[in-house]
Enzyme design. Structure first.
Site, PDB file in Angstrom:
ATOM      1  N   PRO A  16      32.931  35.459  39.088  1.00 21.65           N
ATOM      2  CG  PRO A  16      33.480  36.680  37.157  1.00 21.65           C
ATOM      3  CD  PRO A  16      32.767  36.791  38.477  1.00 21.65           C
ATOM      4  CG  MET A  17      36.671  32.891  41.345  1.00 21.02           C
ATOM      5  SD  MET A  17      36.879  32.239  43.016  1.00 21.02           S
ATOM      6  CE  MET A  17      35.246  31.605  43.348  1.00 21.02           C
ATOM      7  CB  ALA A  18      39.257  31.238  35.014  1.00 22.35           C
ATOM      8  CD  GLN A  70      34.461  38.080  33.081  1.00 18.39           C
ATOM      9  OE1 GLN A  70      35.304  37.194  33.149  1.00 18.39           O
ATOM     10  NE2 GLN A  70      34.303  38.985  34.029  1.00 18.39           N
ATOM     11  CB  CYS A 100      41.737  38.977  33.248  1.00 15.65           C
ATOM     12  SG  CYS A 100      42.839  37.557  33.358  1.00 15.65           S
ATOM     13  CE  LYS A 139      34.783  40.661  38.828  1.00 22.06           C
ATOM     14  NZ  LYS A 139      36.103  40.039  38.722  1.00 22.06           N
ATOM     15  N   GLY A 201      35.545  42.149  46.096  1.00 19.20           N
ATOM     16  CA  GLY A 201      36.804  42.157  46.839  1.00 19.20           C
ATOM     17  C   GLY A 201      36.597  42.146  48.334  1.00 19.20           C
ATOM     18  CG  ASP A 202      39.297  41.813  50.674  1.00 19.98           C
ATOM     19  OD1 ASP A 202      39.674  40.754  50.121  1.00 19.98           O
ATOM     20  OD2 ASP A 202      40.065  42.755  50.922  1.00 19.98           O
ATOM     21  NE  ARG A 225      40.179  36.129  46.728  1.00 20.57           N
ATOM     22  CZ  ARG A 225      41.048  37.026  47.180  1.00 20.57           C
ATOM     23  NH1 ARG A 225      42.314  36.711  47.306  1.00 20.57           N
ATOM     24  NH2 ARG A 225      40.643  38.236  47.503  1.00 20.57           N
TER      25      ARG A 225
HETATM   26  C1  LIG Z   1      41.124  31.644  40.750  1.00 21.34           C
HETATM   27  C2  LIG Z   1      40.424  32.914  40.358  1.00 21.34           C
HETATM   28  C3  LIG Z   1      39.907  33.028  39.076  1.00 21.34           C
HETATM   29  C4  LIG Z   1      39.260  34.215  38.685  1.00 21.34           C
HETATM   30  N1  LIG Z   1      38.724  34.291  37.426  1.00 21.34           N
HETATM   31  C5  LIG Z   1      38.053  35.422  37.056  1.00 21.34           C
HETATM   32  C6  LIG Z   1      37.422  35.514  35.776  1.00 21.34           C
HETATM   33  O1  LIG Z   1      37.432  34.580  34.963  1.00 21.34           O
HETATM   34  N2  LIG Z   1      36.795  36.685  35.468  1.00 21.34           N
HETATM   35  C7  LIG Z   1      36.747  37.744  36.349  1.00 21.34           C
HETATM   36  O2  LIG Z   1      36.166  38.781  36.033  1.00 21.34           O
HETATM   37  N3  LIG Z   1      37.312  37.662  37.564  1.00 21.34           N
HETATM   38  C8  LIG Z   1      37.947  36.541  37.942  1.00 21.34           C
HETATM   39  N4  LIG Z   1      38.477  36.456  39.204  1.00 21.34           N
HETATM   40  C9  LIG Z   1      38.309  37.599  40.143  1.00 21.34           C
HETATM   41  C10 LIG Z   1      37.094  37.418  41.066  1.00 21.34           C
HETATM   42  O3  LIG Z   1      35.878  37.367  40.341  1.00 21.34           O
HETATM   43  C11 LIG Z   1      37.016  38.557  42.115  1.00 21.34           C
HETATM   44  O4  LIG Z   1      36.831  39.789  41.458  1.00 21.34           O
HETATM   45  C12 LIG Z   1      38.280  38.645  42.982  1.00 21.34           C
HETATM   46  O5  LIG Z   1      38.698  37.352  43.396  1.00 21.34           O
HETATM   47  C13 LIG Z   1      38.042  39.511  44.233  1.00 21.34           C
HETATM   48  O6  LIG Z   1      36.956  39.044  44.981  1.00 21.34           O
HETATM   49  P1  LIG Z   1      37.083  38.121  46.316  1.00 21.34           P
HETATM   50  O7  LIG Z   1      37.894  38.894  47.322  1.00 21.34           O
HETATM   51  O8  LIG Z   1      35.639  37.923  46.727  1.00 21.34           O
HETATM   52  O9  LIG Z   1      37.764  36.851  45.924  1.00 21.34           O
HETATM   53  C14 LIG Z   1      39.135  35.295  39.604  1.00 21.34           C
HETATM   54  C15 LIG Z   1      39.654  35.153  40.895  1.00 21.34           C
HETATM   55  C16 LIG Z   1      40.291  33.993  41.280  1.00 21.34           C
HETATM   56  C17 LIG Z   1      40.835  33.886  42.684  1.00 21.34           C
END
Ligand SMILES: Cc1cc2nc3c(=O)[nH]c(=O)nc-3n(C[C@H](O)[C@H](O)[C@H](O)COP(=O)(O)O)c2cc1C
Length: 319
Positions: A16-18, A70, A100, A139, A201-202, A225
């Site tokens: 999830p990414m807001a 979520q 968060c 989460k 993560g990553d 991401r």
């Molecule tokens: C812009 C942005 C918004 C995010 N919004 C949420 C969210 O609403 N809820 C959540 O649980 N995690 C949120 N995350 C975290 C991601 O879901 C993820 O756990 C974190 O980016 C690490 O994973 P990655 O390395 O694959 O990016 C957000 C991350 C980013 C970068």
């Protein structure tokens, strides 16, 4: 792993990414091989006060396969009420945000602040589990800061409180999104609990996905991401896991056609004005690395109508 009654082998989640992973994009990623999707974080208080913006966030796209909503909050009764209200929605599971890092969230004891308050976190989970028939997940991060890494105890506590699975983002709250995610601690969490563990993560491609499974023994992977402007990543990872070699990268035409589809669907799901504005960031991600696209990107950022943006994207297609 099992989510509700659905069994999925090594599921790939869209993180999830807001502001990014709305129903439109979750639908696209699902069609492109993503197994599990989760909405952007939804405020339990927003549901309580019937905030129209909150209502929009809980819409599930018809293409989503196994979908979660979520929620975030810190009042156990309001969280439980949210769970009850969401019973009628199409999501298969409820995910509770305890990761968060944003100041305006943690100052209300919500999001990752709950990792500093395990007793309250447990109360929230127990109340929600008591009110919903759906699967429940949490989460979390590895802890608040490097001096208070408590994810193993916290995960055990969440398991004891009744959650069906957990997702661990391998960073502390104070790391936000910087530094390398700690997969070693996720391996320790996996050994400690009996419920499925999803790693976040990553994970950025096939090789990192295979390493994440090998190093941690986790049950599923979440990609956030690296999925921006890149819905192909799910098929690429699945192919690498199954065949041990990479899939071909999407070409210029594929990227532009996908960008156009994304915009057209945003227009269907929202109004033209909102769609154009929201599409700007996505277009920059789709066009990253597309030769000679800089001036089109700039023009898209100023365009006010979807028809103009579609015409701009067409100029990048070969004649
Ligand atoms: C812009 C942005 C918004 C995010 N919004 C949420 C969210 O609403 N809820 C959540 O649980 N995690 C949120 N995350 C975290 C991601 O879901 C993820 O756990 C974190 O980016 C690490 O994973 P990655 O390395 O694959 O990016 C957000 C991350 C980013 C970068």
């Amino acid at each position: 792993m099992k989510i509700g009654n659905t069994e999925i082998q090594k599921p790939l989640f869209l993180g999830p990414m807001a502001g990014i992973t709305d129903a439109t994009y979750r639908g696209i990623c699902s069609e492109m091989g993503c197994d599990v999707t989760v909405t952007e974080m939804v405020s339990a208080k927003g549901l309580h006060y019937k905030d129209p913006k909150t209502k929009k966030l809980i819409a599930i796209n018809g293409s989503e396969k196994v979908s979660g909503i979520q929620i975030f909050g810190s009042d156990p009764d309001i969280m439980a009420e949210a769970a009850e209200k969401l019973e009628k929605e199409k999501n298969l599971f409820l995910d509770i945000n305890m990761g968060c890092p944003v100041p305006k969230v943690v100052k209300n004891k919500e999001g990752s602040a709950l990792m500093k308050n395990p007793v309250l976190a447990s109360r929230i989970v127990e109340k929600i589990v008591g009110k919903t028939t759906k699967a429940v997940s949490v989460k979390m991060r590895t802890g608040w800061d490097e001096d208070s890494v408590n994810v193993i105890d916290f995960a055990l506590r969440m398991e004891a409180s009744g959650v069906d699975f957990i997702t661990v983002h391998g960073r502390t709250r104070n790391q936000y999104y910087f530094g390398q995610a700690d997969w070693d601690i996720i391996a320790k969490v996996k050994k400690a609990v009996s419920i499925p563990v999803v790693l976040s993560g990553d994970v950025v491609d096939g090789p990192s996905a295979v390493s994440a499974f090998e190093i941690t023994g986790c049950d599923g992977l979440m990609i956030a991401r690296a999925a921006k402007g890149n819905p192909w990543i799910f098929k690429q990872i699945r192919h690498f896991i199954e065949k041990g070699c990479p899939l071909e990268e999407p070409g210029r035409v594929e990227k532009i056609v996908m960008a156009k589809t994304h915009l057209a669907r945003l227009v269907e799901n929202k109004d033209d004005y909102t769609a154009c504005r929201e599409f700007r960031k996505h277009s920059a991600w789709y066009l990253k690395g597309v030769y000679n696209s800089a001036s089109v990107k700039n023009k898209i950022n100023q365009a006010e109508k979807s028809g103009d943006i579609l015409a701009l994207l067409d100029t990048l297609l070969p004649v």
